[in-house]
Write an enzyme that holds these catalytic residues in place. Structure first.
Site, PDB file in Angstrom:
ATOM      1  N   TYR A   1      -4.747 -67.012  16.456  1.00 29.55           N
ATOM      2  CA  TYR A   1      -4.750 -65.546  16.355  1.00 29.55           C
ATOM      3  C   TYR A   1      -5.621 -64.925  17.447  1.00 29.55           C
ATOM      4  O   TYR A   1      -6.633 -65.503  17.841  1.00 29.55           O
ATOM      5  CB  TYR A   1      -5.288 -65.133  14.979  1.00 29.55           C
ATOM      6  CG  TYR A   1      -5.326 -63.648  14.824  1.00 29.55           C
ATOM      7  CD1 TYR A   1      -4.156 -62.961  14.526  1.00 29.55           C
ATOM      8  CD2 TYR A   1      -6.496 -62.928  15.026  1.00 29.55           C
ATOM      9  CE1 TYR A   1      -4.165 -61.580  14.428  1.00 29.55           C
ATOM     10  CE2 TYR A   1      -6.505 -61.547  14.925  1.00 29.55           C
ATOM     11  CZ  TYR A   1      -5.334 -60.886  14.625  1.00 29.55           C
ATOM     12  OH  TYR A   1      -5.333 -59.521  14.535  1.00 29.55           O
TER      13      TYR A   1
ATOM     14  N   TRP B   1      -6.125 -61.036  20.086  1.00 27.54           N
ATOM     15  CA  TRP B   1      -5.548 -59.918  20.824  1.00 27.54           C
ATOM     16  C   TRP B   1      -5.271 -60.244  22.274  1.00 27.54           C
ATOM     17  O   TRP B   1      -4.484 -59.566  22.927  1.00 27.54           O
ATOM     18  CB  TRP B   1      -6.490 -58.722  20.737  1.00 27.54           C
ATOM     19  CG  TRP B   1      -6.162 -57.833  19.608  1.00 27.54           C
ATOM     20  CD1 TRP B   1      -6.135 -58.168  18.288  1.00 27.54           C
ATOM     21  CD2 TRP B   1      -5.795 -56.454  19.685  1.00 27.54           C
ATOM     22  NE1 TRP B   1      -5.785 -57.083  17.542  1.00 27.54           N
ATOM     23  CE2 TRP B   1      -5.581 -56.012  18.377  1.00 27.54           C
ATOM     24  CE3 TRP B   1      -5.655 -55.554  20.738  1.00 27.54           C
ATOM     25  CZ2 TRP B   1      -5.211 -54.707  18.076  1.00 27.54           C
ATOM     26  CZ3 TRP B   1      -5.300 -54.258  20.444  1.00 27.54           C
ATOM     27  CH2 TRP B   1      -5.075 -53.839  19.125  1.00 27.54           C
TER      28      TRP B   1
HETATM   29  P1  PGD Z   1     -10.928 -60.495  20.657  1.00 25.74           P
HETATM   30  O1  PGD Z   1     -12.368 -60.249  20.939  1.00 25.74           O
HETATM   31  O2  PGD Z   1      -9.958 -59.450  21.054  1.00 25.74           O
HETATM   32  O3  PGD Z   1     -10.859 -60.744  19.094  1.00 25.74           O
HETATM   33  O4  PGD Z   1     -10.103 -60.827  16.771  1.00 25.74           O
HETATM   34  P2  PGD Z   1      -9.675 -61.350  18.216  1.00 25.74           P
HETATM   35  O5  PGD Z   1      -9.788 -62.832  18.191  1.00 25.74           O
HETATM   36  O6  PGD Z   1      -8.390 -60.761  18.608  1.00 25.74           O
HETATM   37  O7  PGD Z   1     -10.533 -61.910  21.259  1.00 25.74           O
HETATM   38  C1  PGD Z   1      -9.599 -62.078  22.252  1.00 25.74           C
HETATM   39  C2  PGD Z   1     -10.065 -63.194  23.149  1.00 25.74           C
HETATM   40  O8  PGD Z   1      -9.019 -63.461  24.056  1.00 25.74           O
HETATM   41  C3  PGD Z   1     -11.286 -62.833  23.976  1.00 25.74           C
HETATM   42  O9  PGD Z   1     -12.290 -63.812  23.839  1.00 25.74           O
HETATM   43  C4  PGD Z   1     -10.760 -62.781  25.424  1.00 25.74           C
HETATM   44  O10 PGD Z   1     -11.687 -63.230  26.388  1.00 25.74           O
HETATM   45  C5  PGD Z   1      -9.579 -63.709  25.344  1.00 25.74           C
HETATM   46  N1  PGD Z   1      -8.535 -63.388  26.324  1.00 25.74           N
HETATM   47  C6  PGD Z   1      -8.200 -62.177  26.822  1.00 25.74           C
HETATM   48  N2  PGD Z   1      -7.168 -62.281  27.673  1.00 25.74           N
HETATM   49  C7  PGD Z   1      -6.836 -63.594  27.709  1.00 25.74           C
HETATM   50  C8  PGD Z   1      -5.830 -64.336  28.399  1.00 25.74           C
HETATM   51  O11 PGD Z   1      -5.016 -63.812  29.121  1.00 25.74           O
HETATM   52  N3  PGD Z   1      -5.795 -65.682  28.186  1.00 25.74           N
HETATM   53  C9  PGD Z   1      -6.680 -66.307  27.369  1.00 25.74           C
HETATM   54  N4  PGD Z   1      -6.549 -67.630  27.219  1.00 25.74           N
HETATM   55  N5  PGD Z   1      -7.642 -65.638  26.709  1.00 25.74           N
HETATM   56  C10 PGD Z   1      -7.708 -64.296  26.859  1.00 25.74           C
HETATM   57  C11 PGD Z   1      -9.955 -59.516  16.416  1.00 25.74           C
HETATM   58  C12 PGD Z   1      -9.908 -59.422  14.889  1.00 25.74           C
HETATM   59  O12 PGD Z   1     -11.240 -59.469  14.354  1.00 25.74           O
HETATM   60  C13 PGD Z   1      -9.248 -58.196  14.427  1.00 25.74           C
HETATM   61  S1  PGD Z   1      -7.779 -57.729  15.182  1.00 25.74           S
HETATM   62  C14 PGD Z   1      -9.698 -57.485  13.385  1.00 25.74           C
HETATM   63  S2  PGD Z   1      -8.998 -55.983  12.963  1.00 25.74           S
HETATM   64  C15 PGD Z   1     -10.755 -57.967  12.486  1.00 25.74           C
HETATM   65  N6  PGD Z   1     -11.754 -56.988  12.249  1.00 25.74           N
HETATM   66  C16 PGD Z   1     -12.886 -57.354  11.625  1.00 25.74           C
HETATM   67  C17 PGD Z   1     -13.684 -56.443  10.846  1.00 25.74           C
HETATM   68  O13 PGD Z   1     -13.353 -55.263  10.686  1.00 25.74           O
HETATM   69  N7  PGD Z   1     -14.810 -56.922  10.297  1.00 25.74           N
HETATM   70  C18 PGD Z   1     -15.190 -58.196  10.412  1.00 25.74           C
HETATM   71  N8  PGD Z   1     -16.319 -58.592   9.840  1.00 25.74           N
HETATM   72  N9  PGD Z   1     -14.454 -59.069  11.134  1.00 25.74           N
HETATM   73  C19 PGD Z   1     -13.332 -58.707  11.718  1.00 25.74           C
HETATM   74  N10 PGD Z   1     -12.589 -59.613  12.443  1.00 25.74           N
HETATM   75  C20 PGD Z   1     -11.268 -59.340  12.938  1.00 25.74           C
END
Ligand code: PGD
Length: 757
Positions: free
Chosen positions: A107, A109
């Protein structure tokens, strides 16, 4: 020279000035996001992964369970060596354990850009490699994504585009926003957003005389410019407040009987519940007094609000955050039931909208044609989990669990492969996640930066960022399609995820099938072709790929803003629910027999309420200074911290009894663990509540002490599903204690690489 580019937080141009990368928002954006200024740091920050790196124990001792993950140094190795070893490991796992032993839920973004979309790439690769255990739903909306199809219809069809911001600006008299509609959330739109319209639409409605009612423990959850009336209930009690409002409508005969009769199903069971069916309810039923005792809003105020809702055009919105909690299905369903009683579902700017303001892709008409996307490949394996059950799965192989009316069993997973996500950001109870990941033989991560997830992996493969590759940026409800052009060469030895998977696929014997013989540029051309054809078929201007690429962008036509299936319901078109109507109650859900999600909306008490030991509610919500954990080292994110530490907001009363003053380092504890943060004392939060946003990279104090010194709230949150219906993420709320930290506060070294040999 500047080039066009796109991120989840906005379309922008990027170019070099005096050796520095400068970014500027797209001129069509009326309200650009400050998060954009995190971008320049992405290129050369020391947090970047420069070369393939392998945990020493795995490289030298081979695959196997290990609690050294996250604690051991890495060996930097060459691409060929690491890809050979990884291909051999994939072959071993597929041969010895079968494809269900590979978890590719992965999972996350990732980044904007439709071809290099990390999830699409990994699913395509693992699907061709033999299949994998996958995940369903999202961390964002796990509870609602399961509930809404039962009670209103297919999720995308009844959420994103039925009530638009234009309708709110033009028609709504009262916006009752449960969980608010914070601009920090709608600054983000998956795939890209070129116009941030939310503030402007709310202001236009306000100028027309609309009233905004904010229901949230946090005052900033609606922009102050719209002068909202602020109701701050106890966290997690919105469903009770909604039920109290519903009771008043019913008791004062303000409900729309004709709408309930003609367009809804299951009203009788909910009516009986409002009257007081079930144990422990007095003769008044679940009236405003009953609700007041639970949520803390005075009964008179609840009654007055209910009467106001019954006048004029009323829109009930429920934010995504409310359902990211234990029993998170209930506020969504009770909000829908409240709107059904008001009888305005399907009228412009009225009724119910789940998620409006929670992301930029809600509240906008769809594009008239599909945007370019990499089609998902079928996964030959049927085994799956609801996404937030990942640690449960790893810790309890072979154990049965309930989900949406089915009895499922956790598979035995040997290899975990992650690309484009950060579970040490998004998952709850990080100490438990650490124990869970210690059990697998191999943990592979593609990352551009040394997140805590990368640090806990066995094999870390350096990925490029969007700034280093060509792509197409587009979202389904934003007109602008961007020809994303690179601004720099790949950092170190970083490669595109597609290239990494292609090289692995070669070694595993399906390289040609994976790439279909196309270069990345040819893929972009291929993906654009679908959009070009759809444009031409509908008689719109349809530039060729070369024309689009040379222009740098193309504006797609918008689809109709006609209220979609909810407007059609009023003129007799059935919904795709069990009765074809709005399910105010649901016989199907009742038949599952879940006491944590009965057959009608209900208020269910939390299983871990505040206690003498953990007396405060913690709201762990989305940050305003970055997207999740992305670019946490960027300028906007860093500017929001104090001495590099994330900020926790606390009410003056709660601060003073604890001797906490502005800027103090504090320690938050929960039954799961602890973290440090910097205190901000503010009366913009309900007493008894503290707020610490997500996204500060998890940084344990030492190998032995898992306390996060940086301020990651998932060190504290509880890893339980929302209910047996949806098993959604519940990270939003947990109970904690806060105390002043005495002693020398540790320096935060979150963004430094691990020990590399
Ligand atoms: P991001 O920080 O967006 O978090 O969780 P998610 O795992 O989506 O992580 C994306 C990662 O992808 C980053 O580390 C980035 O460096 C990497 N990345 C970006 N582009 C690329 C690429 O092209 N290739 C590769 N290999 N990597 C890439 C988000 C999730 O967290 C979400 S959506 C929600 S809504 C949740 N919200 C909460 C919350 O409200 N409260 C708590 N306590 N926890 C939550 N967690 C959830």
């Amino acid at each position: 020279m500047t080039v066009s580019h796109s991120a989840h937080w906005g379309a922008f141009s990027a170019g070099w000035e005096d050796g520095e990368l400068r970014v500027a928002p797209h001129p069509r954006d009326p309200d650009p996001s400050p998060v954009l200024q995190n971008v320049p740091a992405a290129l050369r920050h020391r947090a970047r992964v420069a070369r393939p790196a392998v945990r020493r124990g795995w490289w030298e001792g081979g695959p196997g369970p290990s609690d050294r993950r996250g604690r051991e140094e890495f060996v930097e190795v060459g691409w060929d060596e690491v890809l050979d070893r990884l291909a051999a490991e994939l072959r071993r796992v597929y041969a010895d354990h079968g494809p269900t032993a590979v978890y590719g839920g992965s999972y996350g973004w990732a980044s904007a850009g439709r071809f290099h979309h990390a999830q699409s790439q990994i699913h395509r690769f693992l699907g061709m490699a033999g299949g994998y255990t996958q995940s369903v739903n999202t961390y964002s909306g796990g509870a609602a994504e399961v509930l809404i199809p039962h009670v209103l219809g297919p999720f995308d069809q009844v959420t994103r585009s039925v009530v638009t911001w234009e309708q709110v600006a033009a028609h709504t008299d009262t916006v009752l926003a449960f969980g608010g509609m914070a601009l920090k959330n709608s600054q983000i739109g998956p795939g890209g957003v070129s116009r941030h319209v939310e503030r402007g639409a709310m202001l236009a409605a306000r100028r027309r005389g609309a009233e905004f009612v904010l229901v949230s423990p946090l005052r900033p959850d609606l922009p102050p410019e719209v002068s909202p009336r602020w109701l701050a209930p106890e966290p997690g009690t919105d469903a009770a407040l909604m039920i109290g409002l519903a009771h008043t409508l019913w008791a004062e005969d303000l409900h729309d009987r004709a709408f309930l009769r003609d367009h809804c199903d299951g009203w009788e069971s909910y009516e009986a519940y409002l009257r007081g069916a079930g144990p422990g309810v007095g003769p008044g039923g679940r009236d405003a007094e009953w609700a007041s005792r639970i949520c803390g809003i005075p009964a008179d105020e609840i009654r007055a609000l209910a009467r106001r809702l019954a006048r004029g055009r009323t829109l009930v919105t429920v934010s995504q955050s409310l359902q990211r909690a234990e029993h998170g299905e209930q506020p969504v369903w009770a909000g829908l039931a409240l709107a059904a009683m008001l009888g305005q579902i399907g009228l412009p700017g009225g009724g119910f909208c789940y998620g409006l303001g929670s992301l930029a892709h809600y509240g906008r008409p769809r594009n008239a044609v599909p945007v370019p996307t990499l089609a998902r490949r079928p996964n030959p394996v049927r085994s799956y989990i609801p996404v937030a059950r990942v640690a449960d799965m790893l810790l309890n192989p072979g154990t049965a669990f309930s989900y949406n009316g089915s009895d499922l069993t956790y598979p035995e997973v040997t290899l975990v492969y992650w690309c484009g996500g950060n579970p040490f950001h998004h998952h709850q109870d990080l100490a438990r996640l650490r124990r869970a990941l210690a059990r697998v033989d191999t943990f592979v991560v593609h990352e551009s930066v040394w997140t805590a997830t990368a640090r806990h992996a066995d094999v870390v493969l350096p990925a490029t960022t969007t700034l280093e590759r060509e792509d197409i940026g587009a979202g389904g409800t934003d007109s602008l399609v961007v020809a994303m052009k690179p601004v720099a060469a790949p950092y170190g030895q970083a490669r595109d995820d597609h290239a990494i998977f292609a090289a692995l696929a070669d070694r595993l014997g399906f390289g040609e099938r994976f790439t279909e013989g196309r270069t990345p540029r040819e893929w972009l051309e291929h993906l654009w072709g679908r959009t070009e054809k759809a444009l031409a078929n509908k008689g719109f201007p349809a530039p060729t790929f070369d024309e689009f690429w040379a222009a740098g962008e193309h504006l797609l036509p918008e689809g109709p803003d006609d209220g979609g299936v909810l407007a059609a319901l009023r003129s007799g078109t059935a919904l795709h629910t069990e009765s074809g109507r709005v399910q105010v109650g649901s016989a199907r859900i009742a038949s599952f027999g879940y006491d944590d999600c009965p057959g009608h909306p209900a208020w269910l008490p939390p299983s871990e309420p505040p206690s003498a030991e953990f007396p405060l509610w913690l709201v762990a919500n989305q940050p305003s200074t970055r997207l999740h954990s992305q670019l946490d080292f960027g300028a906007t994110s860093r500017a929001g911290k104090v001495d590099g530490r994330e900020v926790v907001r606390i009410h003056p009363g709660d601060a003073s009894v604890r001797g906490i003053t502005e800027g103090d380092v504090v320690r938050l504890t929960s039954p799961r663990g602890a973290c440090l943060a910097a205190a901000r004392v503010t009366d913009e939060i309900r007493a008894g509540v503290v707020q610490l946003p997500t996204g500060a990279w998890y940084t344990p104090a030492s190998d032995e002490d898992p306390t996060c010194v940086h301020g990651n709230p998932n060190a504290l949150t509880r890893d339980v599903g929302s209910s047996r219906l949806a098993q959604g993420c519940t990270g939003q709320l947990t109970t904690v204690q806060v105390e002043r930290f005495t002693g020398e506060a540790p320096v935060v070294r979150a963004h430094e690489p691990p020990r590399l040999a």
